[in-house]
Motif scaffolding. Structure first.
Motif, PDB file in Angstrom:
ATOM      1  N   GLU A  66       0.767  -2.829   9.719  1.00  0.00           N
ATOM      2  CA  GLU A  66       1.597  -4.014   9.595  1.00  0.00           C
ATOM      3  C   GLU A  66       2.765  -3.514   8.084  1.00  0.00           C
ATOM      4  OE1 GLU A  66       1.090  -6.186  11.042  1.00  0.00           O
ATOM      5  OE2 GLU A  66      -0.583  -5.639  12.258  1.00  0.00           O
ATOM      6  N   PHE A  67       3.175  -4.002   8.460  1.00  0.00           N
ATOM      7  CA  PHE A  67       4.361  -3.970   7.278  1.00  0.00           C
ATOM      8  C   PHE A  67       5.327  -5.051   6.892  1.00  0.00           C
ATOM      9  CE2 PHE A  67       3.500   0.437   9.119  1.00  0.00           C
ATOM     10  CZ  PHE A  67       3.671   1.043   7.666  1.00  0.00           C
ATOM     11  N   TYR A  68       6.013  -4.912   6.049  1.00  0.00           N
ATOM     12  CA  TYR A  68       6.560  -6.510   6.135  1.00  0.00           C
ATOM     13  C   TYR A  68       8.252  -6.086   5.537  1.00  0.00           C
ATOM     14  CZ  TYR A  68       4.089  -6.490   1.461  1.00  0.00           C
ATOM     15  OH  TYR A  68       3.876  -6.322   0.349  1.00  0.00           O
ATOM     16  N   LEU A  69       8.976  -6.916   4.748  1.00  0.00           N
ATOM     17  CA  LEU A  69      10.218  -7.275   4.085  1.00  0.00           C
ATOM     18  C   LEU A  69       9.884  -8.299   2.898  1.00  0.00           C
ATOM     19  CD1 LEU A  69      13.322  -7.011   6.008  1.00  0.00           C
ATOM     20  CD2 LEU A  69      11.173  -4.962   4.842  1.00  0.00           C
ATOM     21  N   LEU A 121       7.492  -2.339   3.187  1.00  0.00           N
ATOM     22  CA  LEU A 121       6.494  -2.306   2.450  1.00  0.00           C
ATOM     23  C   LEU A 121       4.989  -1.956   3.590  1.00  0.00           C
ATOM     24  CD1 LEU A 121       7.411  -4.720  -0.229  1.00  0.00           C
ATOM     25  CD2 LEU A 121       7.812  -2.532  -0.698  1.00  0.00           C
ATOM     26  N   ALA A 122       4.157  -1.774   3.194  1.00  0.00           N
ATOM     27  CA  ALA A 122       2.988  -1.459   4.084  1.00  0.00           C
ATOM     28  C   ALA A 122       1.873  -2.496   3.462  1.00  0.00           C
ATOM     29  CB  ALA A 122       2.377  -0.132   4.251  1.00  0.00           C
ATOM     30  N   ASN A 139       8.151  -9.362  10.223  1.00  0.00           N
ATOM     31  CA  ASN A 139       7.251  -8.726  10.099  1.00  0.00           C
ATOM     32  C   ASN A 139       6.774  -7.206  10.955  1.00  0.00           C
ATOM     33  OD1 ASN A 139       5.814  -9.996   7.137  1.00  0.00           O
ATOM     34  ND2 ASN A 139       6.322 -11.881   8.917  1.00  0.00           N
ATOM     35  N   VAL A 140       6.416  -6.585  10.663  1.00  0.00           N
ATOM     36  CA  VAL A 140       6.115  -5.243  11.734  1.00  0.00           C
ATOM     37  C   VAL A 140       4.922  -4.801  12.179  1.00  0.00           C
ATOM     38  CG1 VAL A 140       6.475  -2.595  12.208  1.00  0.00           C
ATOM     39  CG2 VAL A 140       8.818  -4.189  11.059  1.00  0.00           C
ATOM     40  N   LEU A 180       0.897  -1.166  -0.410  1.00  0.00           N
ATOM     41  CA  LEU A 180       0.087   0.121   0.176  1.00  0.00           C
ATOM     42  C   LEU A 180       1.146   1.759  -0.031  1.00  0.00           C
ATOM     43  CD1 LEU A 180      -2.374  -0.694   3.074  1.00  0.00           C
ATOM     44  CD2 LEU A 180      -2.934  -1.164   0.333  1.00  0.00           C
ATOM     45  N   LYS A 181       0.122   2.319  -0.575  1.00  0.00           N
ATOM     46  CA  LYS A 181       0.511   3.539  -0.404  1.00  0.00           C
ATOM     47  C   LYS A 181       0.527   4.427   0.190  1.00  0.00           C
ATOM     48  CE  LYS A 181       3.742   2.785  -3.862  1.00  0.00           C
ATOM     49  NZ  LYS A 181       5.116   2.267  -3.625  1.00  0.00           N
ATOM     50  N   LEU A 182       0.958   4.904   1.494  1.00  0.00           N
ATOM     51  CA  LEU A 182       0.367   5.264   2.894  1.00  0.00           C
ATOM     52  C   LEU A 182      -0.094   6.788   3.025  1.00  0.00           C
ATOM     53  CD1 LEU A 182       0.920   3.001   5.765  1.00  0.00           C
ATOM     54  CD2 LEU A 182      -1.171   2.626   4.116  1.00  0.00           C
TER      55      LEU A 182
END
Length: 360
Positions: free
Chosen positions: A323-326, A317-318, A332-333, A273-275
């Motif tokens: 929730e964010f990740y690689l 990445l969102a 996972n964040v 996503l583009k936040l």
């Protein structure tokens, strides 16, 4: 000399019949279920559970695999690799095969995986019964005995197993939300799938589904497959995403590995996503490791970036607003809030889970 030869064969025979430990698949178990829908057929289930299954109360997505007698070990390895790299979530894998006395998979799959009857195979045409068994007997069994998410089921198979996968997608639309079909037998019944597609095209799906399908580039039915795949992908069905691929230098059975691997990736692909800057800016600041070390998060060019040091950073990445990740590793964040205040974030890596407290 004769005595020496005789002794050799005795020793050889003893070694040949010696009992050695079996090689089992860690984390898996075998269950059996008798169907009243498919003529009293016994099915054998090969079930793989996530490593942390017994420590968690959450429900897991379930992937149902056709022809488990051949492909369960393959999918177990694929799952381990792609989960380790962070591309797919923890899941339960249920491989389905046939039990009973001396089952003949070649005959039984021709019965269970085909939607119409053909003269050359009098047992064929039982796909509706088989899918009814799955829906009314297998799903309840799995969801009663395991922590399975009834809203997150996927189906995978190859050849006739791929045919029943696509047939389920077109005709039993409430059963699964992900499909991976390796070299599906799309020519079955003189292209019977086209007839089912006509009715499917008028349906409105209540939830999004994803379909991944392949063919080997040296297969003789490649032109027919490509024509059907092109027809399906151009229809732009509502709530349906379809991806098709021709696999280079690959034959019929060889499509399984890449199809199941890429299919799982596609089915469980997370959004990027583009936040809004306001959302990202609230996370910027310094965070403290449990051991006291400090890292910094910054909003750079509408991306959240973690600086572990001035020279080492990772761009996140969102998947959602929290929730964010690689994609380069299992990373996972998940941000935690107390009202409008950011308390910190939970970082889940492959073998570790840590909380980072926000300092400012």
């Amino acid at each position: 000399m004769r005595h020496t030869i005789a002794l050799f064969f005795i020793v050889f025979a003893l070694n040949a019949t010696a009992q050695f430990p079996r090689v089992d698949i860690p984390g898996s178990e075998v269950r059996k279920i008798n169907s009243s829908i498919v003529a009293g057929q016994e099915y054998e289930l090969h079930i793989l559970l996530p490593a942390n299954y017994n420590k968690s109360n959450k429900k897991y997505p379930v992937v149902y695999l056709m022809d488990s007698q051949w492909d369960f070990p393959l999918v177990k390895c694929i799952y381990g690799e792609y989960y380790y790299d962070g591309f797919i979530p923890e899941m339960i894998i249920v491989g389905v095969t046939w039990g009973g006395v001396n089952p003949n998979p070649d005959s039984l799959r021709a019965r269970d995986y085909t939607p119409t009857k053909v003269q050359a195979l009098p047992q064929s045409g039982g796909a509706d019964n088989f899918l009814s068994f799955m829906k009314n007997e297998l799903f309840p069994f799995i969801e009663k005995n395991y922590k399975a998410d009834p809203g997150n089921r996927s189906l995978m198979g190859c050849s006739l197993g791929g045919l029943v996968t696509l047939y389920a997608f077109l005709t039993h639309t409430d059963m699964f939300n992900g499909y991976a079909a390796a070299s599906p037998a799309v020519g079955w019944g003189n292209g019977a799938l086209y007839q089912y597609e006509k009715e499917f095209a008028n349906k409105k799906l209540n939830k999004p589904v994803r379909v991944y399908m392949t063919i080997g580039d040296v297969e003789s039915n490649r032109p027919y497959y490509e024509s059907m795949a092109d027809y399906f992908t151009k229809k732009n069905y509502q709530n349906v995403s379809i991806r098709s691929k021709v696999l280079e230098n690959t034959g019929h059975s060889g499509t399984k590995g890449e199809t199941f691997a890429r299919g799982l990736q596609y089915i469980f692909e997370r959004p990027n996503l583009k936040l809004d800057e306001m959302v990202l800016n609230q996370y910027a600041g310094k965070y403290q490791f449990p051991n006291g070390n400090v890292i910094e998060l910054k909003n750079e060019n509408n991306h959240l970036v973690i600086y572990f040091s001035p020279s080492f950073k990772v761009d996140l990445l969102a998947a959602s607003q929290t929730e964010f990740y690689l994609t380069s590793q299992f990373f996972n964040v998940s941000f935690k809030k107390d009202g409008q205040k950011i308390e910190g974030f939970q970082l889940a890596t492959y073998n570790e889970n840590q909380f980072f407290k926000k300092n400012n």
